[in-house]
Scaffold this motif. Structure first.
Motif, PDB file in Angstrom:
ATOM      1  N   LYS A 197      17.744  14.663   5.581  1.00  0.00           N
ATOM      2  CA  LYS A 197      18.455  13.620   6.311  1.00  0.00           C
ATOM      3  C   LYS A 197      19.921  13.987   6.546  1.00  0.00           C
ATOM      4  CE  LYS A 197      19.292   8.656   6.033  1.00  0.00           C
ATOM      5  NZ  LYS A 197      19.076   7.436   5.252  1.00  0.00           N
ATOM      6  N   GLU A 198      20.544  14.605   5.551  1.00  0.00           N
ATOM      7  CA  GLU A 198      21.962  14.969   5.679  1.00  0.00           C
ATOM      8  C   GLU A 198      22.177  15.969   6.812  1.00  0.00           C
ATOM      9  OE1 GLU A 198      20.299  15.257   2.659  1.00  0.00           O
ATOM     10  OE2 GLU A 198      20.989  13.310   1.932  1.00  0.00           O
ATOM     11  N   LYS A 199      21.307  16.973   6.906  1.00  0.00           N
ATOM     12  CA  LYS A 199      21.436  17.989   7.945  1.00  0.00           C
ATOM     13  C   LYS A 199      21.205  17.384   9.337  1.00  0.00           C
ATOM     14  CE  LYS A 199      22.058  22.463   8.282  1.00  0.00           C
ATOM     15  NZ  LYS A 199      23.316  23.048   7.932  1.00  0.00           N
ATOM     16  N   PHE A 200      20.245  16.451   9.437  1.00  0.00           N
ATOM     17  CA  PHE A 200      19.987  15.796  10.716  1.00  0.00           C
ATOM     18  C   PHE A 200      21.186  14.958  11.138  1.00  0.00           C
ATOM     19  CE2 PHE A 200      18.336  12.066  13.065  1.00  0.00           C
ATOM     20  CZ  PHE A 200      17.966  12.724  14.218  1.00  0.00           C
ATOM     21  N   LEU A 201      21.746  14.189  10.203  1.00  0.00           N
ATOM     22  CA  LEU A 201      22.911  13.363  10.511  1.00  0.00           C
ATOM     23  C   LEU A 201      24.091  14.234  10.924  1.00  0.00           C
ATOM     24  CD1 LEU A 201      23.971  10.529  10.738  1.00  0.00           C
ATOM     25  CD2 LEU A 201      24.524  10.574   8.317  1.00  0.00           C
ATOM     26  N   LEU A 222      10.009  18.569  10.109  1.00  0.00           N
ATOM     27  CA  LEU A 222       8.753  18.767   9.399  1.00  0.00           C
ATOM     28  C   LEU A 222       7.928  17.521   9.682  1.00  0.00           C
ATOM     29  CD1 LEU A 222      10.091  20.098   5.985  1.00  0.00           C
ATOM     30  CD2 LEU A 222       9.141  21.416   7.876  1.00  0.00           C
ATOM     31  N   CYS A 223       6.670  17.687   9.997  1.00  0.00           N
ATOM     32  CA  CYS A 223       5.863  16.530  10.374  1.00  0.00           C
ATOM     33  C   CYS A 223       5.525  15.675   9.152  1.00  0.00           C
ATOM     34  CB  CYS A 223       4.585  16.962  11.085  1.00  0.00           C
ATOM     35  SG  CYS A 223       3.463  17.879  10.053  1.00  0.00           S
ATOM     36  N   GLY A 224       5.125  14.445   9.421  1.00  0.00           N
ATOM     37  CA  GLY A 224       4.728  13.536   8.358  1.00  0.00           C
ATOM     38  C   GLY A 224       3.357  13.900   7.813  1.00  0.00           C
ATOM     39  N   GLU A 225       3.081  13.421   6.613  1.00  0.00           N
ATOM     40  CA  GLU A 225       1.773  13.637   6.001  1.00  0.00           C
ATOM     41  C   GLU A 225       1.253  12.329   5.433  1.00  0.00           C
ATOM     42  OE1 GLU A 225       1.223  16.758   3.170  1.00  0.00           O
ATOM     43  OE2 GLU A 225       2.381  18.186   4.344  1.00  0.00           O
ATOM     44  N   HIS A 226      -0.057  12.174   5.528  1.00  0.00           N
ATOM     45  CA  HIS A 226      -0.728  11.019   4.936  1.00  0.00           C
ATOM     46  C   HIS A 226      -2.053  11.515   4.361  1.00  0.00           C
ATOM     47  CE1 HIS A 226      -1.961   6.923   4.255  1.00  0.00           C
ATOM     48  NE2 HIS A 226      -3.089   7.158   4.903  1.00  0.00           N
ATOM     49  N   GLU A 227      -2.203  11.364   3.065  1.00  0.00           N
ATOM     50  CA  GLU A 227      -3.403  11.801   2.353  1.00  0.00           C
ATOM     51  C   GLU A 227      -3.735  13.264   2.644  1.00  0.00           C
ATOM     52  OE1 GLU A 227      -6.544   8.981   3.089  1.00  0.00           O
ATOM     53  OE2 GLU A 227      -5.416   7.353   2.128  1.00  0.00           O
ATOM     54  N   VAL A 231      10.072   6.888  13.243  1.00  0.00           N
ATOM     55  CA  VAL A 231      11.323   6.893  12.476  1.00  0.00           C
ATOM     56  C   VAL A 231      12.284   5.895  13.109  1.00  0.00           C
ATOM     57  CG1 VAL A 231      13.313   8.283  11.747  1.00  0.00           C
ATOM     58  CG2 VAL A 231      11.036   9.327  11.849  1.00  0.00           C
ATOM     59  N   ASP A 232      12.834   4.999  12.293  1.00  0.00           N
ATOM     60  CA  ASP A 232      13.906   4.101  12.733  1.00  0.00           C
ATOM     61  C   ASP A 232      15.218   4.738  12.299  1.00  0.00           C
ATOM     62  OD1 ASP A 232      12.214   2.084  13.782  1.00  0.00           O
ATOM     63  OD2 ASP A 232      11.827   1.373  11.753  1.00  0.00           O
ATOM     64  N   PHE A 233      16.185   4.788  13.209  1.00  0.00           N
ATOM     65  CA  PHE A 233      17.441   5.504  12.955  1.00  0.00           C
ATOM     66  C   PHE A 233      18.617   4.657  13.388  1.00  0.00           C
ATOM     67  CE2 PHE A 233      20.619   8.672  14.558  1.00  0.00           C
ATOM     68  CZ  PHE A 233      20.960   9.206  13.330  1.00  0.00           C
TER      69      PHE A 233
END
Length: 88
Positions: A4-8, A68-73, A81-83
């Motif tokens: 998150k820090e690098k994206f911001l 990096l993509c999200g993962e679920h199970e 993503v809310d930003f």
């Protein structure tokens, strides 16, 4: 990559490079989808407090390096993503 820090940091640097009035303060609310390949799509500006600030943020988000993509199970999934970006 970088979290998150690098994206911001990426957003702040690119927002400052734009030709936006330096006296604008406030926040911009946006959301977007991180696709399974890490690209950002469906960028939507929900709240914009300044002239052209939302348009500028949308462009910056659309040009963002891949995530990096999200993962679920254990499976890769599209992720919403809310930003909130604070202008100061």
């Amino acid at each position: 990559p970088g979290g998150k820090e690098k994206f911001l940091e990426y957003v702040q640097i690119n927002f400052k490079k734009s030709n936006i009035n330096k006296n604008i303060k406030g926040s911009i609310l946006a959301n977007f989808i991180v696709e399974m390949d890490g690209s950002i799509t469906n960028v939507a500006i929900i709240k914009d407090d300044g002239i052209k600030t939302g348009k500028t943020l949308k462009r910056i988000l659309e040009e963002s390096p891949k995530w990096l993509c999200g993962e679920h199970e254990g499976y890769h999934v599209r992720t919403k993503v809310d930003f909130t970006f604070e202008i100061d």
